[in-house]
Design an enzyme around this catalytic site. Sequence first.
Site, PDB file in Angstrom:
ATOM      1  N   GLU A   1       1.256   5.544   0.667  1.00 50.31           N
ATOM      2  CA  GLU A   1       0.700   6.721   1.321  1.00 50.31           C
ATOM      3  C   GLU A   1       1.135   7.980   0.593  1.00 50.31           C
ATOM      4  O   GLU A   1       2.307   8.163   0.264  1.00 50.31           O
ATOM      5  CB  GLU A   1       1.161   6.777   2.778  1.00 50.31           C
ATOM      6  CG  GLU A   1       0.572   7.956   3.555  1.00 50.31           C
ATOM      7  CD  GLU A   1       0.862   7.857   5.031  1.00 50.31           C
ATOM      8  OE1 GLU A   1       0.436   6.860   5.650  1.00 50.31           O
ATOM      9  OE2 GLU A   1       1.536   8.768   5.566  1.00 50.31           O
TER      10      GLU A   1
ATOM     11  N   PHE B   1      11.930  14.044  10.964  1.00 56.82           N
ATOM     12  CA  PHE B   1      10.670  13.336  11.165  1.00 56.82           C
ATOM     13  C   PHE B   1      10.809  12.306  12.286  1.00 56.82           C
ATOM     14  O   PHE B   1       9.931  12.168  13.140  1.00 56.82           O
ATOM     15  CB  PHE B   1      10.242  12.629   9.874  1.00 56.82           C
ATOM     16  CG  PHE B   1       9.748  13.546   8.795  1.00 56.82           C
ATOM     17  CD1 PHE B   1       9.317  14.829   9.072  1.00 56.82           C
ATOM     18  CD2 PHE B   1       9.713  13.115   7.475  1.00 56.82           C
ATOM     19  CE1 PHE B   1       8.859  15.677   8.072  1.00 56.82           C
ATOM     20  CE2 PHE B   1       9.254  13.954   6.467  1.00 56.82           C
ATOM     21  CZ  PHE B   1       8.826  15.233   6.761  1.00 56.82           C
TER      22      PHE B   1
ATOM     23  N   TYR C   1       3.204   1.605  16.912  1.00 55.27           N
ATOM     24  CA  TYR C   1       4.502   2.240  17.157  1.00 55.27           C
ATOM     25  C   TYR C   1       5.499   1.231  17.726  1.00 55.27           C
ATOM     26  O   TYR C   1       5.516   0.994  18.943  1.00 55.27           O
ATOM     27  CB  TYR C   1       4.330   3.421  18.113  1.00 55.27           C
ATOM     28  CG  TYR C   1       3.402   4.484  17.565  1.00 55.27           C
ATOM     29  CD1 TYR C   1       3.902   5.535  16.806  1.00 55.27           C
ATOM     30  CD2 TYR C   1       2.029   4.400  17.775  1.00 55.27           C
ATOM     31  CE1 TYR C   1       3.051   6.495  16.279  1.00 55.27           C
ATOM     32  CE2 TYR C   1       1.167   5.354  17.249  1.00 55.27           C
ATOM     33  CZ  TYR C   1       1.685   6.395  16.499  1.00 55.27           C
ATOM     34  OH  TYR C   1       0.836   7.347  15.971  1.00 55.27           O
TER      35      TYR C   1
ATOM     36  N   SER D   1       0.861  -1.174   0.000  1.00 58.34           N
ATOM     37  CA  SER D   1       0.000   0.000   0.000  1.00 58.34           C
ATOM     38  C   SER D   1       0.899   1.224   0.000  1.00 58.34           C
ATOM     39  O   SER D   1       2.051   1.169   0.441  1.00 58.34           O
ATOM     40  CB  SER D   1      -0.942  -0.001   1.204  1.00 58.34           C
ATOM     41  OG  SER D   1      -0.234  -0.186   2.416  1.00 58.34           O
TER      42      SER D   1
ATOM     43  N   ASP E   1      -1.919  14.950  15.524  1.00 64.62           N
ATOM     44  CA  ASP E   1      -0.977  15.793  16.257  1.00 64.62           C
ATOM     45  C   ASP E   1      -1.660  17.079  16.708  1.00 64.62           C
ATOM     46  O   ASP E   1      -2.586  17.562  16.056  1.00 64.62           O
ATOM     47  CB  ASP E   1       0.216  16.152  15.362  1.00 64.62           C
ATOM     48  CG  ASP E   1       1.027  14.923  14.983  1.00 64.62           C
ATOM     49  OD1 ASP E   1       1.172  14.032  15.842  1.00 64.62           O
ATOM     50  OD2 ASP E   1       1.497  14.864  13.834  1.00 64.62           O
TER      51      ASP E   1
ATOM     52  N   HIS F   1       3.663  -1.147   3.803  1.00 62.75           N
ATOM     53  CA  HIS F   1       3.055   0.160   3.568  1.00 62.75           C
ATOM     54  C   HIS F   1       4.181   1.163   3.351  1.00 62.75           C
ATOM     55  O   HIS F   1       5.042   1.331   4.217  1.00 62.75           O
ATOM     56  CB  HIS F   1       2.209   0.570   4.781  1.00 62.75           C
ATOM     57  CG  HIS F   1       1.477   1.863   4.604  1.00 62.75           C
ATOM     58  ND1 HIS F   1       0.344   1.972   3.824  1.00 62.75           N
ATOM     59  CD2 HIS F   1       1.703   3.109   5.107  1.00 62.75           C
ATOM     60  CE1 HIS F   1      -0.100   3.221   3.856  1.00 62.75           C
ATOM     61  NE2 HIS F   1       0.717   3.932   4.631  1.00 62.75           N
TER      62      HIS F   1
END
Length: 306
Positions: free
Chosen positions: A23, A225, A154, A21, A115, A275
């Site tokens: 994003e 990031f 996570y 997949s 966030d 992903h």
Amino acid sequence: MQDKDNRPSRLLGADSSFRVSFEFFPPKTPAMEEKLWQSIERLAPLAPNFVSVTYGAGGSTRERTHATVTRILKETPLRPAAHLTCVASKRDEVDEVVRGYGQAGVRHIVALRGDPVDGVGTAYEPYPGGYANSAELVAGIKKVGDFEISVAAYPEKHPESRSLAADIDMLKRKVDAGADRAITQFFFDNDLYEAYVERVRAAGINIPIVPGIAPVHNFAQVARFAAGCGASVPDWLAQRFEGLEDDPATRQLVAAAVAAEQVLDLVDRGVTDFHFYTMNRADLVYAICHLLGMRPAKPAPTEAAA
């Protein structure tokens, strides 16, 4: 509108050994939109399981996310998933967004807490009258309609969690509320992912835990990031990109090699779903999928050709 999940695919011949997949994020400018659609057109022939479109802090990209998702739905054979968060919205406002996606034919939502509006480093506070967390959001989406729901996981714990055990407990709450799949934050140490999956399974969580892979187009950007989302950057990774700040051609080759090593090692560990965080750039992701044995699907023959 006919549910897209029940339509026969117009793509044939893709390798079914792996499911991928992709994003994307909604574009801000015409130039970014052109780049996004070039990436979508490049990756679409690989027949991904789905493609997701992100959602900015505080719903700042709500309209652009909706526009991108609905265009994917209308103009491509791809199955889009829309990101949705709890931030800065009341429950009825979020529910209305969910209903809008359903009416447009979108049947898959990536449900996230989101966030804080003020960015990284600001403590999260539930919005008055809103969903308090992602588990509540999942339950709310399920009340609106029978959507497929993906959630976040996570491997190195969410940076705001007090412990990995607390993080896994929250994942369990999301699964109990109706989540179908978890997609991990990106990581570079496969041992951490494997250990995390073992702990998740021991906690009685049996949904797919799909590894999130971030090809390193720009090391400094990825490091920033990572610092914000609690992902570690191994010393060996920094050393791979050392001295390549002004050498984009070599940096691209190194990035491809690093991502390929990670993905192929995960394959050796039995992983079949991936992903990819594309950053709206297709080349590295396409190369990795090629190494997985995936090839562009061929269009189904038309009646006239048959």
